[in-house]
Scaffold this motif. Structure first.
Motif, PDB file in Angstrom:
ATOM      1  N   LEU B  24       0.817  -1.203   0.000  1.00  0.00           N
ATOM      2  CA  LEU B  24       0.000   0.000   0.000  1.00  0.00           C
ATOM      3  C   LEU B  24       0.857   1.262   0.000  1.00  0.00           C
ATOM      4  N   ALA B  25       1.907   1.234   0.816  1.00  0.00           N
ATOM      5  CA  ALA B  25       2.770   2.411   0.941  1.00  0.00           C
ATOM      6  C   ALA B  25       3.411   2.750  -0.398  1.00  0.00           C
ATOM      7  N   ARG B  26       3.801   1.724  -1.143  1.00  0.00           N
ATOM      8  CA  ARG B  26       4.429   1.951  -2.445  1.00  0.00           C
ATOM      9  C   ARG B  26       3.427   2.559  -3.425  1.00  0.00           C
ATOM     10  N   ARG B  27       2.241   2.008  -3.411  1.00  0.00           N
ATOM     11  CA  ARG B  27       1.219   2.523  -4.343  1.00  0.00           C
ATOM     12  C   ARG B  27       0.848   3.964  -4.010  1.00  0.00           C
ATOM     13  N   ARG B  28       0.737   4.243  -2.709  1.00  0.00           N
ATOM     14  CA  ARG B  28       0.415   5.606  -2.299  1.00  0.00           C
ATOM     15  C   ARG B  28       1.540   6.550  -2.723  1.00  0.00           C
ATOM     16  N   PHE B  29       2.750   6.104  -2.509  1.00  0.00           N
ATOM     17  CA  PHE B  29       3.897   6.928  -2.879  1.00  0.00           C
ATOM     18  C   PHE B  29       3.908   7.199  -4.384  1.00  0.00           C
ATOM     19  N   GLN B  30       3.610   6.181  -5.172  1.00  0.00           N
ATOM     20  CA  GLN B  30       3.596   6.349  -6.628  1.00  0.00           C
ATOM     21  C   GLN B  30       2.538   7.342  -7.069  1.00  0.00           C
ATOM     22  N   ARG B  31       1.386   7.304  -6.367  1.00  0.00           N
ATOM     23  CA  ARG B  31       0.328   8.261  -6.704  1.00  0.00           C
ATOM     24  C   ARG B  31       0.791   9.691  -6.432  1.00  0.00           C
ATOM     25  N   LEU B  32       1.420   9.886  -5.259  1.00  0.00           N
ATOM     26  CA  LEU B  32       1.908  11.221  -4.906  1.00  0.00           C
ATOM     27  C   LEU B  32       3.000  11.685  -5.862  1.00  0.00           C
ATOM     28  N   LEU B  33       3.821  10.732  -6.240  1.00  0.00           N
ATOM     29  CA  LEU B  33       4.966  11.031  -7.094  1.00  0.00           C
ATOM     30  C   LEU B  33       4.535  11.668  -8.414  1.00  0.00           C
TER      31      LEU B  33
END
Lengths: 183, 242
Positions: B24-33
Motif C-alpha cells: 500500500l505504501a508503495r502505491r500511495r507513494f507512486q500516486r503522490l509522485l
C-alpha cells in the motif's frame, strides 16, 4: 572499449534504429545480469528487459546528459521496471539458491574498471564502506536481490523491526556521507 | 503521515528507489509522485546515488529472442530503408576527396565523422564462433554500416548493417591505417548476397592489420587502386577496437 553511449543516445532520441540496436547490444548483457539478480526467474527477467528497452526507446529524448552517464540512466530504468514488476506480484517470493549470494551482498561498486573511474561510483563505494556490516548487507540484498523488508528479515533470520532499522539507518548514513563527499 | 516533511520525503524516496517500500505504501507513494515535483526530485537524486552499484555486474548472455520481441513491440523494421545510406551530399564528398590520409585520425573528426566503436557488441548475438570483432565502419553521416570481424588468420568478414550499393564498374577496397603513416591496402571486398563481404588476407596484410589503428573502405576501379594508395572516395571508416 570506447563506445560513446552518449552519442548513441542522442541518435536514439532522434529515432535512429541502428543506434538503438547498437545501444542494446552494448549494454543489455550487464542490464540483463542486474534484472536476473533482482527477479530471479528467467522468463520474468526476459519480460522485464524487454519492457525496459521499449521504455528506453520511447523515453530516449528525456535522457539528460547532465544527470549522469547513460549507464546510470539505463540501469535505473531497468531496475525500476524490475522492482515494479516484482512488487506487483505481491507476496510470492521464489528464493532460488544463488552461488554468489553472499559475495553479492558484500559487493562494492565495480570490479569493472569503468566503474572505478567513475566519480559517483568511487564516492558510493567509499560511503558503502562506511556503513556497518548489517546495514551494508541489507542494502546490498535489497538492491541486487530485490528483497523486501520481510524477505530480508527471513533471509537474515532477524526480527522485521531490526531489519527495517538497518535499512533506514544505512540509507540515512549513505545520504549524509554522499552529501559530504559531494560538497 | 505528513508527506511534506522533508526528512520523511527523503526516506520514502530512498526506500522506493531501493525497492523496500512496498504494498500500500508503495502505491500511495507512486500516486503522490505523479504530481509532486519535490518527491520526483528526491527520487531522481536517490536513483543517481544508488545506480553505480549496478555497474559492477558481469555481463550475462542475453537470449536473442528478447531483441526480436523488443523490435516487434516498437515496430522496428528488420532491415533499414535502403535509400538512406547512399545519400552522401556533395559537400561531404568534396571534403572526403581532399582528405589527407596521413592525418586521418584528426581529419576524421574534422570531416565530422563520428566513429562508432561497438566493443564486442555483436559478438555474442550473431556468431558463436571464436571470431574477433575488429571495428565498426561508419559512413560520412556517422551511420554504422560495416562490422569487420576476423574469422581466422586468412579471412576478414564484413557484415553490412544496411544494403550496400557499389557503383557499376567499381569495387570496394579495405585499407589499414597505422598510427603514423599512410594507408596500406588489405585487399578488395568480395561482396556476396545479403550484404556480406570477405577479404582474404595474405601474410603482408596480416602484419598491416596488426598495426592498424583505423580501417577504411574506398571506392576504386576494378582490380583495386593501382597506386598503392586510395584513389577514390572514402566511404566508410572506423577505429580498430583491439
Amino acid at each position: 572499449m570506447a563506445i560513446d553511449l552518449a552519442v548513441l543516445m542522442s541518435q536514439v532520441s532522434q529515432g535512429d534504429q541502428r543506434a538503438f540496436e547498437a545501444l542494446y547490444r552494448d549494454t543489455s548483457g550487464r542490464l540483463y545480469a542486474l534484472v536476473l539478480r533482482i527477479v530471479r526467474r528467467r522468463e520474468l527477467a526476459d519480460e522485464v528487459l524487454q519492457e525496459a528497452f521499449v521504455k528506453v526507446w520511447h523515453a530516449a529524448d528525456s535522457y539528460q546528459p547532465e544527470r549522469g552517464a547513460v549507464h546510470h540512466w539505463l540501469s535505473t530504468i531497468v531496475r525500476r521496471t524490475a522492482i515494479d514488476r516484482l512488487r506487483k506480484n505481491t507476496g510470492e517470493l521464489v528464493v532460488e539458491p544463488m552461488s554468489d549470494w553472499e559475495s553479492l551482498a558484500d559487493m562494492k561498486p565495480g570490479p569493472a574498471e569503468q566503474a572505478l573511474r567513475d566519480a559517483d561510483s568511487r564516492r558510493l563505494s567509499r560511503c558503502m564502506d562506511d556503513l556497518d556490516e548489517h546495514q551494508k548487507h541489507s542494502i546490498a540484498l535489497a538492491f541486487f536481490q530485490g528483497m523486501t523488508h520481510r524477505e530480508l528479515a527471513q533471509h537474515l533470520d532477524t526480527p522485521l523491526g531490526t531489519v527495517k532499522a538497518w535499512v533506514r539507518r544505512g540509507l540515512d548514513r549513505l545520504r549524509s556521507c554522499l552529501r559530504e563527499s559531494a560538497s | 503521515m505528513n508527506y511534506q516533511d522533508k526528512e520523511l520525503q527523503q526516506r520514502l524516496a530512498a526506500e522506493y528507489v531501493l525497492g523496500t517500500l512496498q504494498g500500500l505504501a508503495r502505491r500511495r507513494f507512486q500516486r503522490l509522485l505523479a504530481d509532486d515535483l519535490d518527491l520526483q526530485q528526491a527520487v531522481k537524486v536517490w536513483e543517481r546515488r544508488l545506480s553505480p552499484l549496478a555497474l559492477g555486474l558481469p555481463n550475462e548472455a542475453v537470449p536473442e529472442a528478447i531483441w526480436t520481441s523488443i523490435r516487434e513491440r516498437i515496430g522496428l523494421s528488420a532491415q533499414q530503408p535502403q535509400a538512406q545510406m547512399m545519400l552522401v551530399n556533395a559537400q561531404t564528398l568534396k571534403r572526403l576527396r581532399t582528405w589527407r590520409w596521413a592525418a586521418m585520425g584528426n581529419a576524421a573528426v574534422a570531416a565530422g565523422l563520428v566513429v562508432f566503436i561497438v566493443f564486442g557488441a555483436l559478438k555474442n548475438a550473431i556468431h558463436r564462433q571464436p571470431i574477433t570483432d575488429l571495428a565498426v565502419l561508419s559512413s560520412a553521416q556517422a551511420e554504422p554500416v560495416w562490422i569487420v570481424r576476423q574469422r581466422d588468420v586468412s579471412t576478414l568478414e564484413l557484415s553490412g548493417l544496411s544494403h550496400i550499393v557499389v557503383p557499376a564498374g567499381r569495387v570496394l577496397e579495405l585499407w589499414a591505417i597505422p598510427a603514423h603513416g599512410a594507408p596500406v591496402s588489405l585487399g578488395l571486398l568480395r561482396i556476396s548476397a545479403h550484404d556480406q563481404a570477405q577479404v582474404s588476407l595474405v601474410t603482408l596484410s596480416l602484419q598491416r592489420l596488426k598495426q592498424a589503428k583505423t580501417l577504411a573502405i574506398s571506392v576504386e576501379p576494378i582490380g583495386g587502386s593501382s597506386t598503392g594508395a586510395p584513389t577514390g572516395e572514402v566511404r566508410y571508416s572506423g577505429k580498430v577496437v583491439i
